[in-house]
Design a protein around this motif. Structure first.
Motif, PDB file in Angstrom:
ATOM      1  N   PRO A 238       0.832  -1.211   0.000  1.00  0.00           N
ATOM      2  CA  PRO A 238       0.000   0.000   0.000  1.00  0.00           C
ATOM      3  C   PRO A 238       0.865   1.259   0.000  1.00  0.00           C
ATOM      4  CG  PRO A 238      -0.454  -1.385   1.936  1.00  0.00           C
ATOM      5  CD  PRO A 238       0.670  -2.029   1.204  1.00  0.00           C
ATOM      6  N   HIS A 239       0.290   2.341  -0.492  1.00  0.00           N
ATOM      7  CA  HIS A 239       1.085   3.574  -0.601  1.00  0.00           C
ATOM      8  C   HIS A 239       0.192   4.777  -0.346  1.00  0.00           C
ATOM      9  CE1 HIS A 239       0.168   1.465  -4.394  1.00  0.00           C
ATOM     10  NE2 HIS A 239      -0.480   2.579  -4.702  1.00  0.00           N
ATOM     11  N   ARG A 240       0.778   5.823   0.241  1.00  0.00           N
ATOM     12  CA  ARG A 240       0.031   7.060   0.485  1.00  0.00           C
ATOM     13  C   ARG A 240       0.340   8.033  -0.644  1.00  0.00           C
ATOM     14  NH1 ARG A 240      -2.693   9.404   4.671  1.00  0.00           N
ATOM     15  NH2 ARG A 240      -1.939   8.012   6.317  1.00  0.00           N
ATOM     16  N   VAL A 241      -0.729   8.466  -1.321  1.00  0.00           N
ATOM     17  CA  VAL A 241      -0.600   9.381  -2.469  1.00  0.00           C
ATOM     18  C   VAL A 241      -1.596  10.526  -2.313  1.00  0.00           C
ATOM     19  CG1 VAL A 241       0.112   7.587  -4.139  1.00  0.00           C
ATOM     20  CG2 VAL A 241      -2.344   8.051  -3.774  1.00  0.00           C
ATOM     21  N   LEU A 242      -1.422  11.559  -3.136  1.00  0.00           N
ATOM     22  CA  LEU A 242      -2.448  12.592  -3.250  1.00  0.00           C
ATOM     23  C   LEU A 242      -3.623  12.000  -4.016  1.00  0.00           C
ATOM     24  CD1 LEU A 242      -0.157  15.603  -4.180  1.00  0.00           C
ATOM     25  CD2 LEU A 242      -1.491  15.334  -2.074  1.00  0.00           C
ATOM     26  N   HIS A 243      -4.828  12.303  -3.595  1.00  0.00           N
ATOM     27  CA  HIS A 243      -5.975  11.766  -4.338  1.00  0.00           C
ATOM     28  C   HIS A 243      -5.975  12.347  -5.749  1.00  0.00           C
ATOM     29  CE1 HIS A 243      -8.405  15.368  -4.535  1.00  0.00           C
ATOM     30  NE2 HIS A 243      -8.073  15.622  -3.292  1.00  0.00           N
ATOM     31  N   ASN A 244      -6.519  11.604  -6.685  1.00  0.00           N
ATOM     32  CA  ASN A 244      -6.674  12.089  -8.061  1.00  0.00           C
ATOM     33  C   ASN A 244      -7.895  11.411  -8.673  1.00  0.00           C
ATOM     34  OD1 ASN A 244      -5.912   9.537  -8.917  1.00  0.00           O
ATOM     35  ND2 ASN A 244      -3.889  10.159  -9.648  1.00  0.00           N
ATOM     36  N   SER A 245      -8.087  11.562  -9.973  1.00  0.00           N
ATOM     37  CA  SER A 245      -9.319  11.048 -10.592  1.00  0.00           C
ATOM     38  C   SER A 245      -9.397   9.524 -10.509  1.00  0.00           C
ATOM     39  CB  SER A 245      -9.400  11.499 -12.055  1.00  0.00           C
ATOM     40  OG  SER A 245      -8.259  11.027 -12.748  1.00  0.00           O
ATOM     41  N   LEU A 246      -8.277   8.840 -10.330  1.00  0.00           N
ATOM     42  CA  LEU A 246      -8.313   7.372 -10.225  1.00  0.00           C
ATOM     43  C   LEU A 246      -8.656   6.923  -8.800  1.00  0.00           C
ATOM     44  CD1 LEU A 246      -5.165   6.352 -12.320  1.00  0.00           C
ATOM     45  CD2 LEU A 246      -7.523   6.626 -13.082  1.00  0.00           C
ATOM     46  N   THR A 247      -8.188   7.675  -7.804  1.00  0.00           N
ATOM     47  CA  THR A 247      -8.426   7.235  -6.413  1.00  0.00           C
ATOM     48  C   THR A 247      -9.839   7.596  -5.938  1.00  0.00           C
ATOM     49  OG1 THR A 247      -7.638   9.286  -5.376  1.00  0.00           O
ATOM     50  CG2 THR A 247      -5.983   7.601  -5.805  1.00  0.00           C
ATOM     51  N   THR A 248     -10.488   8.520  -6.661  1.00  0.00           N
ATOM     52  CA  THR A 248     -11.793   8.977  -6.177  1.00  0.00           C
ATOM     53  C   THR A 248     -12.958   8.329  -6.922  1.00  0.00           C
ATOM     54  OG1 THR A 248     -11.508  10.894  -7.606  1.00  0.00           O
ATOM     55  CG2 THR A 248     -11.025  11.219  -5.276  1.00  0.00           C
ATOM     56  N   THR A 249     -12.688   7.296  -7.725  1.00  0.00           N
ATOM     57  CA  THR A 249     -13.771   6.608  -8.421  1.00  0.00           C
ATOM     58  C   THR A 249     -13.691   5.101  -8.174  1.00  0.00           C
ATOM     59  OG1 THR A 249     -14.737   6.108 -10.565  1.00  0.00           O
ATOM     60  CG2 THR A 249     -12.371   6.453 -10.539  1.00  0.00           C
ATOM     61  N   ASP A 250     -14.825   4.428  -8.250  1.00  0.00           N
ATOM     62  CA  ASP A 250     -14.835   2.971  -8.149  1.00  0.00           C
ATOM     63  C   ASP A 250     -14.633   2.324  -9.521  1.00  0.00           C
ATOM     64  OD1 ASP A 250     -15.189   2.992  -5.464  1.00  0.00           O
ATOM     65  OD2 ASP A 250     -17.386   2.929  -5.579  1.00  0.00           O
ATOM     66  N   GLN A 251     -14.729   3.133 -10.582  1.00  0.00           N
ATOM     67  CA  GLN A 251     -14.559   2.599 -11.942  1.00  0.00           C
ATOM     68  C   GLN A 251     -13.088   2.320 -12.204  1.00  0.00           C
ATOM     69  OE1 GLN A 251     -17.349   2.195 -13.831  1.00  0.00           O
ATOM     70  NE2 GLN A 251     -18.422   2.955 -12.015  1.00  0.00           N
ATOM     71  N   ARG A 252     -12.797   1.186 -12.805  1.00  0.00           N
ATOM     72  CA  ARG A 252     -11.418   0.850 -13.150  1.00  0.00           C
ATOM     73  C   ARG A 252     -11.194   1.199 -14.618  1.00  0.00           C
ATOM     74  NH1 ARG A 252      -7.101  -1.890 -10.092  1.00  0.00           N
ATOM     75  NH2 ARG A 252      -5.507  -1.523 -11.663  1.00  0.00           N
ATOM     76  N   ALA A 253     -10.222   2.054 -14.900  1.00  0.00           N
ATOM     77  CA  ALA A 253      -9.897   2.414 -16.285  1.00  0.00           C
ATOM     78  C   ALA A 253      -8.853   1.423 -16.809  1.00  0.00           C
ATOM     79  CB  ALA A 253      -9.354   3.831 -16.322  1.00  0.00           C
TER      80      ALA A 253
END
Ligand SMILES: Cc1cc2nc3c(=O)[nH]c(=O)nc-3n(C[C@H](O)[C@H](O)[C@H](O)COP(=O)(O)O)c2cc1C
Length: 349
Positions: A238-253
């Motif tokens: 696990p890693h601590r990152v700034l949130h972005n459009s990938l971390t704030t959605t349940d959809q997997r791109a």
């Protein structure tokens, strides 16, 4: 000043974390010249290039500096190859930092070359093992830290456990350090010093991408999240990152290529969900990349040269420092510290 400073020959008991895409020769040398523990990230550097980068640092600072390896990413054999290439280039007094426990062969190679081995750990059991490998310094990483996380305990709790078991070990804490007051607090709680990463991301000599630097300066602690999303190239951690459009959605791109990073004139494609952080040679959808950042970002504002940051840390530390022999004194932090350890929250997607 502290056993950490004495052991590594530093003017300030502060290590700059080795950080892939951020901590190149310029940052390492600048922090070292300023009297703190500048550290060059070797991460996935090929051995010949790693040796060249070390020569650049050695030519740019007369003071101690370190090189950082990440054995769980490179694997033990490549880690040993990196070290065989760089150890002959290291001046006396240089130190080697390892993210997590290195193999016994790696630890032996560092010790045989006469360089202090600094091992970052996240649990009491790892601290025991690191001392068994001959570590001169342990870095105790709390879950406040930016980047990949070695354990599940807040730094205060880990420090208390390790200090109780190893009263004479040289201990630095990692996570939550952005001011000289934070550093003095850590020393008052029984540490011999600290390691900071996020603090150095925005400084002038850091090779982080300008967008990454800006986001760290603007961020508050709650803009960071612990996730397992950015696992391509560094899985199972696990890693601590700034949130972005990938971390704030349940959809997997899809994990298609979203950016490229240029190193020594060669382009390296970067897939979505890669562990690679954006550096100043990265172009593309930088905002979707892993921007590792600790909770200390609330107090990180420095875009100055690293020498200014280290001088500020020194002044604040000097004025806030309470010697351990007396009482720890009141906290010099304005930010409330956790009283009870809480289990960390990880987005599992
Ligand atoms: C951008 C970034 C990249 C990192 N890369 C590495 C690395 O390559 N090797 C390593 O040992 N630690 C790395 N770390 C983790 C640090 O060693 C350390 O645990 C962390 O920076 C401490 O927390 P702080 O960032 O809140 O100061 C990284 C941290 C950050 C913020």
């Amino acid at each position: 000043m502290t056993r950490l400073a004495d052991r590594l020959g530093l003017a300030l008991p502060l290590l700059q974390a080795g950080m892939g895409a951020v901590a190149g020769p310029e940052l390492c040398a600048a922090v070292s010249r300023a009297g703190a523990g500048g550290t060059l990230a070797l991460y996935k550097e090929p051995p010949a290039r790693a040796a060249r980068l070390v020569r650049e640092v050695a030519a740019a600072t007369p003071r101690p500096f370190g090189v950082n390896v990440v054995p769980e990413v490179t694997g033990p054999a490549t880690c040993l190859e990196q070290l065989r290439a760089v150890l002959p280039e290291l001046p006396r007094g240089a130190f080697v930092t390892s993210f997590g426990l290195p193999d016994a062969d790696v630890a032996r190679a560092v010790r045989a070359a006469g360089h202090p081995l600094v091992i970052q750990v996240g649990t009491l059991a790892e601290a025991d093992a690191a001392l068994g490998l001959g570590a001169a310094v342990l870095v105790l990483q709390g879950t406040e830290a930016g980047g990949h996380l070695l354990g599940r305990l807040p730094g205060d709790r880990l420090l208390a456990e390790v200090r109780a078991r190893h009263p004479h070990a040289v201990l630095a804490v990692a996570g939550g350090i952005a001011t000289g007051g934070d550093l003095a607090d850590a020393v008052a709680r029984g540490a011999d010093g600290a390691m900071a990463g996020t603090l150095f991301v925005p400084v002038a000599e850091s090779t982080a991408h300008p967008t990454f630097k800006r986001r760290v300066v603007e961020a508050m602690a709650d803009d960071t999240v612990i996730t397992s999303l950015f696992r391509i190239g560094w899985p199972h951690r696990p890693h601590r990152v700034l949130h972005n459009s990938l971390t704030t959605t349940d959809q997997r791109a899809p994990a298609t290529f979203i950016a490229t990073t240029r190193v020594d004139g060669r382009e390296h494609p970067i897939p979505r969900y890669s562990a690679a952080a954006p550096g100043n040679g990265t172009t593309g959808r930088v905002g979707e990349m892993a921007m590792y950042c600790g909770r200390s970002c609330t107090r990180v504002t420095d875009r100055h040269p690293a020498a200014v940051t280290v001088a500020r840390m020194s002044q604040e530390y000097e004025s806030a420092h309470r010697p351990r022999a007396t009482s720890p004194g009141p906290s010099t932090n304005t930010t409330a510290r956790k009283r009870l350890p809480k289990p960390i929250r990880i987005q599992e997607r």
